[in-house]
Design a protein around this motif. Sequence first.
Motif, mmCIF file in Angstrom:
data_model
loop_
_atom_site.group_PDB
_atom_site.id
_atom_site.type_symbol
_atom_site.label_atom_id
_atom_site.label_comp_id
_atom_site.label_asym_id
_atom_site.label_seq_id
_atom_site.Cartn_x
_atom_site.Cartn_y
_atom_site.Cartn_z
ATOM 1 N N LEU A 148 0.784 -1.232 0.000
ATOM 2 C CA LEU A 148 0.000 0.000 0.000
ATOM 3 C C LEU A 148 0.820 1.288 0.000
ATOM 4 N N SER A 149 1.986 1.260 0.681
ATOM 5 C CA SER A 149 2.555 2.547 1.082
ATOM 6 C C SER A 149 3.559 3.137 0.106
ATOM 7 N N ASP A 150 3.781 4.469 0.291
ATOM 8 C CA ASP A 150 4.915 5.148 -0.325
ATOM 9 C C ASP A 150 6.132 5.024 0.575
ATOM 10 N N ARG A 151 5.841 5.069 1.890
ATOM 11 C CA ARG A 151 6.936 4.969 2.861
ATOM 12 C C ARG A 151 6.503 4.058 4.000
ATOM 13 N N VAL A 152 7.462 3.284 4.502
ATOM 14 C CA VAL A 152 7.174 2.427 5.648
ATOM 15 C C VAL A 152 8.072 2.843 6.805
ATOM 16 N N PHE A 153 7.462 3.207 7.938
ATOM 17 C CA PHE A 153 8.235 3.486 9.156
ATOM 18 C C PHE A 153 8.282 2.212 9.983
ATOM 19 N N VAL A 154 9.489 1.790 10.322
ATOM 20 C CA VAL A 154 9.613 0.595 11.155
ATOM 21 C C VAL A 154 9.907 1.038 12.574
ATOM 22 N N MET A 155 9.046 0.646 13.495
ATOM 23 C CA MET A 155 9.224 1.055 14.896
ATOM 24 C C MET A 155 9.799 -0.072 15.735
ATOM 25 N N GLY A 156 10.531 0.305 16.767
ATOM 26 C CA GLY A 156 11.027 -0.656 17.736
ATOM 27 C C GLY A 156 10.435 -0.315 19.085
ATOM 28 N N ALA A 157 10.428 -1.301 19.978
ATOM 29 C CA ALA A 157 9.768 -1.099 21.270
ATOM 30 C C ALA A 157 10.773 -0.695 22.336
ATOM 31 N N GLY A 158 10.235 -0.274 23.475
ATOM 32 C CA GLY A 158 10.949 -0.052 24.718
ATOM 33 C C GLY A 158 12.039 0.980 24.732
ATOM 34 N N PRO A 159 11.812 2.256 24.658
ATOM 35 C CA PRO A 159 10.555 2.898 24.299
ATOM 36 C C PRO A 159 10.352 2.925 22.793
ATOM 37 N N GLY A 160 9.129 3.156 22.359
ATOM 38 C CA GLY A 160 8.816 3.152 20.940
ATOM 39 C C GLY A 160 9.523 4.281 20.192
ATOM 40 N N THR A 161 10.286 3.896 19.214
ATOM 41 C CA THR A 161 10.954 4.895 18.372
ATOM 42 C C THR A 161 10.845 4.452 16.925
ATOM 43 N N ILE A 162 11.022 5.400 16.001
ATOM 44 C CA ILE A 162 11.089 5.023 14.598
ATOM 45 C C ILE A 162 12.539 4.639 14.305
ATOM 46 N N LYS A 163 12.749 3.357 14.010
ATOM 47 C CA LYS A 163 14.124 2.847 13.842
ATOM 48 C C LYS A 163 14.593 2.993 12.405
ATOM 49 N N HIS A 164 13.689 2.718 11.482
ATOM 50 C CA HIS A 164 14.058 2.770 10.066
ATOM 51 C C HIS A 164 12.939 3.382 9.258
ATOM 52 N N GLU A 165 13.338 3.928 8.111
ATOM 53 C CA GLU A 165 12.314 4.340 7.179
ATOM 54 C C GLU A 165 12.664 3.735 5.823
ATOM 55 N N ILE A 166 11.722 3.068 5.214
ATOM 56 C CA ILE A 166 11.974 2.426 3.926
ATOM 57 C C ILE A 166 11.026 3.006 2.888
ATOM 58 N N ALA A 167 11.591 3.530 1.825
ATOM 59 C CA ALA A 167 10.770 4.091 0.753
ATOM 60 C C ALA A 167 10.374 2.972 -0.202
ATOM 61 N N ILE A 168 9.083 2.949 -0.568
ATOM 62 C CA ILE A 168 8.602 1.931 -1.503
ATOM 63 C C ILE A 168 8.366 2.641 -2.833
ATOM 64 N N ASP A 169 9.299 2.478 -3.758
ATOM 65 C CA ASP A 169 9.218 3.242 -5.005
ATOM 66 C C ASP A 169 8.585 2.457 -6.148
ATOM 67 N N LEU A 170 7.722 1.508 -5.814
ATOM 68 C CA LEU A 170 7.111 0.699 -6.882
ATOM 69 C C LEU A 170 5.881 1.408 -7.424
ATOM 70 N N PRO A 171 5.690 1.345 -8.738
ATOM 71 C CA PRO A 171 4.472 1.945 -9.298
ATOM 72 C C PRO A 171 3.258 1.055 -8.993
ATOM 73 N N HIS A 172 2.079 1.700 -8.982
ATOM 74 C CA HIS A 172 0.845 0.932 -8.820
ATOM 75 C C HIS A 172 0.308 0.560 -10.185
ATOM 76 N N PRO A 173 -0.379 -0.528 -10.416
ATOM 77 C CA PRO A 173 -0.665 -1.566 -9.415
ATOM 78 C C PRO A 173 0.555 -2.431 -9.154
ATOM 79 N N ARG A 174 0.715 -2.815 -7.902
ATOM 80 C CA ARG A 174 1.887 -3.598 -7.516
ATOM 81 C C ARG A 174 1.557 -5.084 -7.537
ATOM 82 N N SER A 175 2.545 -5.860 -7.989
ATOM 83 C CA SER A 175 2.355 -7.313 -7.940
ATOM 84 C C SER A 175 3.000 -7.822 -6.660
ATOM 85 N N ARG A 176 2.220 -8.577 -5.884
ATOM 86 C CA ARG A 176 2.742 -9.051 -4.596
ATOM 87 C C ARG A 176 3.824 -10.117 -4.760
#
Lengths: 257, 267
Positions: free
Chosen positions: A201-229
């Motif tokens: 679905l996304s343009d960007r994915v934020f990956v969070m880690g716990a204890g305490p919650g922080t945004i650890k990584h950001e991954i850009a999804i540069d695939l055009p739509h419609p995307r093949s899974r």
Amino acid sequence: MTIKGELIIQNVNKSFQRDGSSLHVLSHINAHVKPGQFVSIIGPSGCGKSTLLKIIAGLDAEYDGDVFLSGAPVTRPGKEKGFIFQEHRLFPWLTAEQNIAADLSLKNPAVRMQVDSMIELVKLKGFERAYPRELSGGMSQRVAIARALLRQPDVLLLDEPFGALDAFTRNHLQEALLEIWARNKTTMVLVTHDIDEAVFLSDRVFVMGAGPGTIKHEIAIDLPHPRSRTGPAFQQLRASVMNALHQSETTAQDWEI
Amino acid sequence: MNKATRPATRKKRRNGLRRTLTGLIVPLALLIAWQIASGAGLISAQLFPAPSSILKDFYDLLASGEYIGHLKISVYRALLGFAIGGSAGLLIGLAVGLSRRTEEALDPTLQMLRTVPLLAITPLFILWFGFGELSKVLLIAVGAFFPLYVNTFLGVRSVDLKLFDVARILEFSRAKQIRRLVLPAALPNVLLGLRLSLGMAWLCLVVAELMGADRGIGYLIQDARSFMQTGVVFVGVFTFAIVGKLADSFVRLLESKLLKWQDNYRG
């Protein structure tokens, strides 16, 4: 000039006070979501991703830091911040179309027209007069989406909206959501624990880690739509989100020790 | 109505008829057994007049116009008392349900009053308001108040908290929150309260009319008793039973119309 649909999260921190001790749930969350972007927040359970979404929605006001939507600080919940919960949360005594209209009168021709076009958009023709108990989980969630979109929100916040649905319905609704997004270009923030869903679905994915919650990584999804899974590019991005998630989890465990 | 829905409606109607007939089996069987036992001289005609003789008494009362007069005044008292007590119960139940502070201020007192048997305050009501209409209507109002109060309060407090989040996001005003969320969500309990309250009003009517009245079904019973007209006593008793059942059926009809959205076990 303010831009409709722009979401800025600045240095958000949150702690729960419980029995005298305090639990740090969110730490230094920063993000800048451009208008019309589709962003996913993914992370292990307990990383505070749903709490972050509630803060953006204005449903949770006890935090430090700033959240701005369309240039204005978020202080309370409202129509401009559409929210889709994990459960549909429809009013059980209203039919599908009455739920979409909610406090607006269907006798008003303008409302009638908007509701009809929403029903068309979420593909619920023929079920307008059905009560929630007569609708499947997927249909109910469509009604909830239509109810939020009718109010033309600046941002649509989705809290694991398809988590309780079976895989087939889930894929179906993800495609439906993309279609809606392509038409409306509403800014979307999706909280999920489903890697496929985030990458699909996304343009960007934020990956969070716990204890305490922080945004650890950001991954850009540069695939055009419609995307093949199943395509190689999709699989590669899926793997990198998986890796990031794995890393964030191990660091979380380290932190606990 | 199109063709597809017609058989379904017919089926529903036939189901309703079947239910009514099933419900009639027990009372009819009892009446028949009673009639046969009376005919055979097995039971005292003085204490248990045969259904046919009760029917004749009923016909006589009806023909003289006496019966309708008594029924009218009884129904009037019950409805007036119910309207006063029931609406107060509904409004105060809502107020107490909606606000913690109102609950703290009012609920303990009301719960205390609720446990006082109605028969215990009847003498007071007579002393205060005399034997006239006022004491009767007020007694009925007191009886009708509590079931609606308790159930409305319960209904308001059982509204799903998660839906309040939705109401906040949809920016419902306080008034809209009550009208669009609290009231419909509390409706099943309110209707239950309504049913119990109507029943209670009917019950209190008997107490009120037996304690002293010159008209009404209760008076009819009392008067017939002193003249040993057991048949007329039975006419009064049956009247209470049938009107009570009709009122109950009316609320149940209301329930089935207003609560068709509910998703519950139906047996």
